[in-house]
Motif scaffolding. Structure first.
Motif, PDB file in Angstrom:
ATOM      1  N   SER A  89     -10.635  54.504 -57.423  1.00 54.20           N
ATOM      2  CA  SER A  89      -9.654  55.139 -56.552  1.00 54.20           C
ATOM      3  C   SER A  89      -9.473  56.577 -56.999  1.00 54.20           C
ATOM      4  CB  SER A  89      -8.305  54.430 -56.658  1.00 54.20           C
ATOM      5  OG  SER A  89      -7.274  55.229 -56.126  1.00 54.20           O
ATOM      6  N   THR A  90      -9.439  57.496 -56.067  1.00 59.17           N
ATOM      7  CA  THR A  90      -8.998  58.840 -56.426  1.00 59.17           C
ATOM      8  C   THR A  90      -7.561  59.012 -56.012  1.00 59.17           C
ATOM      9  OG1 THR A  90     -11.154  59.853 -56.136  1.00 59.17           O
ATOM     10  CG2 THR A  90      -9.270  61.324 -56.096  1.00 59.17           C
ATOM     11  N   ARG A  91      -7.315  58.875 -54.719  1.00 55.83           N
ATOM     12  CA  ARG A  91      -6.037  59.339 -54.214  1.00 55.83           C
ATOM     13  C   ARG A  91      -4.860  58.520 -54.752  1.00 55.83           C
ATOM     14  NH1 ARG A  91      -7.072  60.293 -48.590  1.00 55.83           N
ATOM     15  NH2 ARG A  91      -9.180  60.201 -49.391  1.00 55.83           N
ATOM     16  N   ARG A 265     -10.290  52.306 -42.386  1.00 56.43           N
ATOM     17  CA  ARG A 265     -11.635  52.501 -42.911  1.00 56.43           C
ATOM     18  C   ARG A 265     -12.492  51.255 -42.662  1.00 56.43           C
ATOM     19  NH1 ARG A 265     -14.533  55.269 -46.528  1.00 56.43           N
ATOM     20  NH2 ARG A 265     -15.993  54.115 -47.844  1.00 56.43           N
ATOM     21  N   PRO A 307     -10.266  56.687 -47.952  1.00 56.11           N
ATOM     22  CA  PRO A 307     -11.170  57.748 -47.505  1.00 56.11           C
ATOM     23  C   PRO A 307     -11.814  57.426 -46.164  1.00 56.11           C
ATOM     24  CG  PRO A 307     -12.157  56.471 -49.292  1.00 56.11           C
ATOM     25  CD  PRO A 307     -10.774  55.952 -49.119  1.00 56.11           C
ATOM     26  N   MET A 308     -12.097  58.466 -45.408  1.00 54.97           N
ATOM     27  CA  MET A 308     -12.611  58.299 -44.046  1.00 54.97           C
ATOM     28  C   MET A 308     -14.137  58.221 -44.006  1.00 54.97           C
ATOM     29  SD  MET A 308     -10.378  61.047 -41.817  1.00 54.97           S
ATOM     30  CE  MET A 308     -10.453  62.442 -42.964  1.00 54.97           C
ATOM     31  N   GLU A 310     -16.084  59.612 -41.407  1.00 55.29           N
ATOM     32  CA  GLU A 310     -15.992  60.394 -40.176  1.00 55.29           C
ATOM     33  C   GLU A 310     -17.218  60.126 -39.309  1.00 55.29           C
ATOM     34  OE1 GLU A 310     -14.553  64.436 -40.494  1.00 55.29           O
ATOM     35  OE2 GLU A 310     -13.844  64.010 -42.510  1.00 55.29           O
ATOM     36  N   VAL A 330      -1.124  62.103 -47.506  1.00 59.56           N
ATOM     37  CA  VAL A 330      -1.433  62.235 -48.936  1.00 59.56           C
ATOM     38  C   VAL A 330      -0.297  62.937 -49.665  1.00 59.56           C
ATOM     39  CG1 VAL A 330      -3.055  63.146 -50.626  1.00 59.56           C
ATOM     40  CG2 VAL A 330      -3.901  62.292 -48.424  1.00 59.56           C
TER      41      VAL A 330
ATOM     42  N   SER B 115     -14.132  57.233 -59.066  1.00 59.56           N
ATOM     43  CA  SER B 115     -13.243  57.710 -58.007  1.00 59.56           C
ATOM     44  C   SER B 115     -13.781  57.333 -56.648  1.00 59.56           C
ATOM     45  CB  SER B 115     -13.116  59.220 -58.101  1.00 59.56           C
ATOM     46  OG  SER B 115     -14.226  59.826 -57.487  1.00 59.56           O
ATOM     47  N   SER B 116     -13.024  57.660 -55.632  1.00 61.59           N
ATOM     48  CA  SER B 116     -13.422  57.284 -54.283  1.00 61.59           C
ATOM     49  C   SER B 116     -14.579  58.131 -53.798  1.00 61.59           C
ATOM     50  CB  SER B 116     -12.245  57.395 -53.332  1.00 61.59           C
ATOM     51  OG  SER B 116     -12.061  58.725 -52.949  1.00 61.59           O
ATOM     52  N   GLU B 121     -16.813  59.436 -49.440  1.00 59.85           N
ATOM     53  CA  GLU B 121     -15.946  60.422 -48.811  1.00 59.85           C
ATOM     54  C   GLU B 121     -16.602  61.800 -48.918  1.00 59.85           C
ATOM     55  OE1 GLU B 121     -11.195  61.139 -49.107  1.00 59.85           O
ATOM     56  OE2 GLU B 121     -12.315  61.440 -50.949  1.00 59.85           O
ATOM     57  N   THR B 129      -7.650  66.228 -50.048  1.00 66.16           N
ATOM     58  CA  THR B 129      -6.795  65.231 -50.678  1.00 66.16           C
ATOM     59  C   THR B 129      -6.224  65.760 -51.988  1.00 66.16           C
ATOM     60  OG1 THR B 129      -8.040  63.438 -49.671  1.00 66.16           O
ATOM     61  CG2 THR B 129      -6.769  62.900 -51.641  1.00 66.16           C
ATOM     62  N   ALA B 132      -3.513  68.167 -51.326  1.00 65.27           N
ATOM     63  CA  ALA B 132      -2.289  67.505 -50.850  1.00 65.27           C
ATOM     64  C   ALA B 132      -1.573  66.773 -51.984  1.00 65.27           C
ATOM     65  CB  ALA B 132      -2.620  66.533 -49.718  1.00 65.27           C
ATOM     66  N   LEU B 133      -2.319  66.383 -53.002  1.00 64.39           N
ATOM     67  CA  LEU B 133      -1.718  65.708 -54.151  1.00 64.39           C
ATOM     68  C   LEU B 133      -1.041  66.692 -55.099  1.00 64.39           C
ATOM     69  CD1 LEU B 133      -4.517  63.090 -54.837  1.00 64.39           C
ATOM     70  CD2 LEU B 133      -2.172  62.590 -54.121  1.00 64.39           C
TER      71      LEU B 133
END
Lengths: 349, 349, 349
Positions: A89-91, A265, A307-308, A310, A330, B115-116, B121, B129, B132-133
């Motif tokens: 995970s990042t966010r 997602r 995460p998207m 796109e 976010v 990470s993601s 992504e 992201t 925004a963090l």
């Protein structure tokens, strides 16, 4: 904005200014924590509309803190918080880390790949160890739905669910609610909110269902029938009381006059299991394109938990378009997680 | 040492001493940042000789801070800095982390493996992201040359290039310049500086070419012809104005009377691509041995950006010998990165 | 509890309260560090009974710090500490990280998998780099027995061994001693302490042998003959002076009237090497079960360095039973490591 004196940023800050003092959360004024009775945050299903409102208003105070040149308050000084992530995970990991540091907590990161969890230690032993090492708040992400309930039984402090399997992702649902409220005049009551995509495997969808229906929204979930399994029965059962909840594979009906469209997602692994024919076909039938979005209300909000992918579940021009509040999600996540940590800590003072 | 009052360590320190105040970078005295006009640091090619000099003098002030018992100043208190590393690194990542913490910034580390970004992504979404963090400075290492320019277009704060593909590694070039200046009486003007090895694949070589020639040095690059491709044409084209730049595979001619010899790391992967016959043959023909070094000026400086393959591009006795300033390079890197972060932050106040 | 005024928590705290001052370790009172003469902690074999006692009493002061609402003292403010881990670890790495942060040090984590050590840089170069980056204390875990002695020769500050191969794990032995003393009335002298399991491959066993025999305990090591190789000869040689040390494969004799039973982790890799027939057979013959434990003294302490293979070397009901002090070991590890870091820093002031 904030009318409850207990929630203003100044008073959050006042709570622990004297460095040599026990970090009270309320200062001279009673903290809002008095109305928050939960030691853990495992899902949003246990939160009443009043409690959801308390989180939202506390997060507004935290957003004021974040707008300062030095976005820090001493509320959790001396508190150890451990991020225990069994999935990448990042966010979410960084969001909790930043939120905790903004409250002056001490953060330790433990990831499955670089730790003794690779040696086969049980989850229970890992959690006992982390508590003995001084953590008072434990943020966990785990691949197994429900693993967090075991964690909460074991850990002596507060457990926060950062995502468990398909089950729940409560802070995501809270930041989604916060983002919608702040863009929709303070309430989602009566608003048509569409969750679009792989609902079956989505902890984001499940948690949002609880909080959005509790807050009075008219929630629609939409996707291929294979990715909605079980939800129709759930909707037919009424979910609970007056909650409004519709399940459909008709994307046109779902999007019509929607106030909010949240695309989920698509995991590439779903192809292998035969639940989806191809990413291209998914995109063609359920992707959130400009044309589909035009069926929603003018200015309808576009959301995505990230995460998207796109071009698959969301078109690039929609993701980056003027209706998108994806980046807001976010940023709001930090404020909402600060609020959650603050309320959980206050409940234990 | 430091004559410009705006650069003295005391005044750097004075900038944010009061904890409840917006952390000004200049205190009562105007900060040197007034003369620094760059929001990002993507490469050194855009820096004038005056700007290089400003970085060097600011770094001298930071070196004074580092010599204190508590090597910290509050200049960036409340600033979020994220290290986003898509390639493994010890020295560069830790150097930025230590530099940022010495300036009292809050540091978050994100690596590709945990990470993601492993979820596919896009770089643009990852950067949005991170912003925004709460990050105001983003330090990136990326395998793709030029990826940082995309990052800088996306990120609302300051982007610092910590190495992108073969393209650039500006803080390495700045710490190299700082190390040479401090050992060569304050200037590299007119000095013969040899960069020896795999120039073709070296972002360190490319960035050093810009900064060293801008600072007036006589720069020679030397290596096997296969690892110099394109550089001869560049040298023949004159690089630009009065810059002095020679390309040769004649190691004897290159090292003769050199003031500085910088050996570059040989990547083992180059063997597979057929550009090098073997590490042993490379070492025999181009390795920096004691015998070869004796052709340089007495006391010529030995440098290496690390990590070293001792016995290949540099002999162990040379790496550990009295002329080696390799450890100085690492230590100076912290001071130079503190200076860069400080100047970038000042440019945005 | 703490009678030596130099060791009280209040005075540890007093050492560096003024933030703009050099962080003295002793404040107005002489620090206990005066009696501590070691720059590094590579093993416990060099510690006298008096020095062991000093660590224990300093750790008692640190335990008082940990009991405060804000468990922090400024003793190591401005000190850089790097955790360099070449093997995976949760508890040890986090324990050092928490201990260092509680002393207000700045912590940097470097793991082999995410760093330039994957590029083949030598240990010596890595250590020189870490020192040049500002670390004054280096905590290392390495797979090679004795690698830490090379590290100590190279590093200009203090090296702490966090486990090297089969050789030593000194802070584990110290926290084990601390846990036993605090549960056994302040001393292990004359107590029968059994170390049970794969002694051959255990750095925990080796370090405990030194410290427990130095503190006057009657130490028994017990396991399959293949996992005791060399220890019988060591015991027969008398180890050194008056130390009491018995080696046996007779688990009944070992456990009879024991005061403490410490089970060691069985590595699954041992099966492949033919040293053990199967985990099941090991568990049947040497696992610490309730029946076996009943042969020990009533209330005998159950210990394990973790992570546990429950059901193999220790039965789940024993691990979680009332005699288990396994979680205490983890918690005491933070206090003991704070004491070690504090004493090492004091020795260099």
């Amino acid at each position: 904005m904030v009318t409850d004196p207990g929630l203003a940023a100044e008073e959050i800050a006042a709570g622990g200014v004297a460095e040599d003092q026990h970090p009270s959360l309320g200062g001279d004024n009673p903290a809002p924590a008095g109305r928050w009775g939960h030691r853990h945050l495992l899902d949003v299903d246990v939160l009443s509309a009043e409690e959801l409102d308390l989180v939202m208003r506390t997060a507004e105070g935290m957003a004021e803190v974040l707008a300062r040149p030095i976005p820090k308050v001493p509320a959790l000084r001396g508190w150890g918080l451990t991020n225990l992530f069994y999935e990448a995970s990042t966010r979410t990991r960084v969001s909790f880390e930043v939120a905790a540091k903004n409250l002056s907590a001490d953060v330790v990161n433990v990831t499955a790949s670089a730790s003794s969890v690779t040696k086969g230690e049980s989850l229970v032993d890992t959690i006992r160890t982390i508590e003995a090492l001084g953590a008072r708040i434990l943020v966990i992400r785990h691949a197994v739905s429900g693993a967090l309930y075991l964690a909460a039984q074991t850990f002596g402090g507060s457990v926060v669910n950062a995502g468990d399997g398909w089950h729940a992702h409560p802070t995501q649902a809270l930041l989604d609610l916060y983002t919608m409220r702040s863009r929709l005049g303070g309430s989602v009551a009566g608003r048509k909110i569409v969750i679009l995509g792989d609902v079956l495997h989505s902890r984001v969808a499940r948690s949002n269902l609880w909080s959005l229906t509790a807050a009075g929204a008219d929630v629609w979930v939409c996707g291929p029938a294979t990715l909605l399994r079980g939800f129709e029965a759930w909707a037919a059962a009424g979910v609970g009381g007056s909650r409004r909840f519709t399940v459909t594979s008709d994307v046109g009906a779902a999007l019509r006059d929607a106030d909010v469209v949240m695309a989920l997602r698509i995991q590439r692994e779903r192809m292998a299991s035969g639940l989806l024919p191809s990413l291209r076909e998914y995109g063609a039938r359920f992707g959130l394109t400009r044309e589909r979005l035009d069926a929603a209300k003018p200015g309808a909000l576009v959301m995505h938990p990230g995460p998207m992918n796109e071009g698959v579940e969301i078109a690039p021009d929609v993701a980056a378009g003027s209706q998108s509040v994806i980046t807001d999600q976010v940023a709001n996540g930090v404020a909402v997680r600060m609020a959650v940590l603050y309320l959980l800590a206050g409940a234990r003072e």
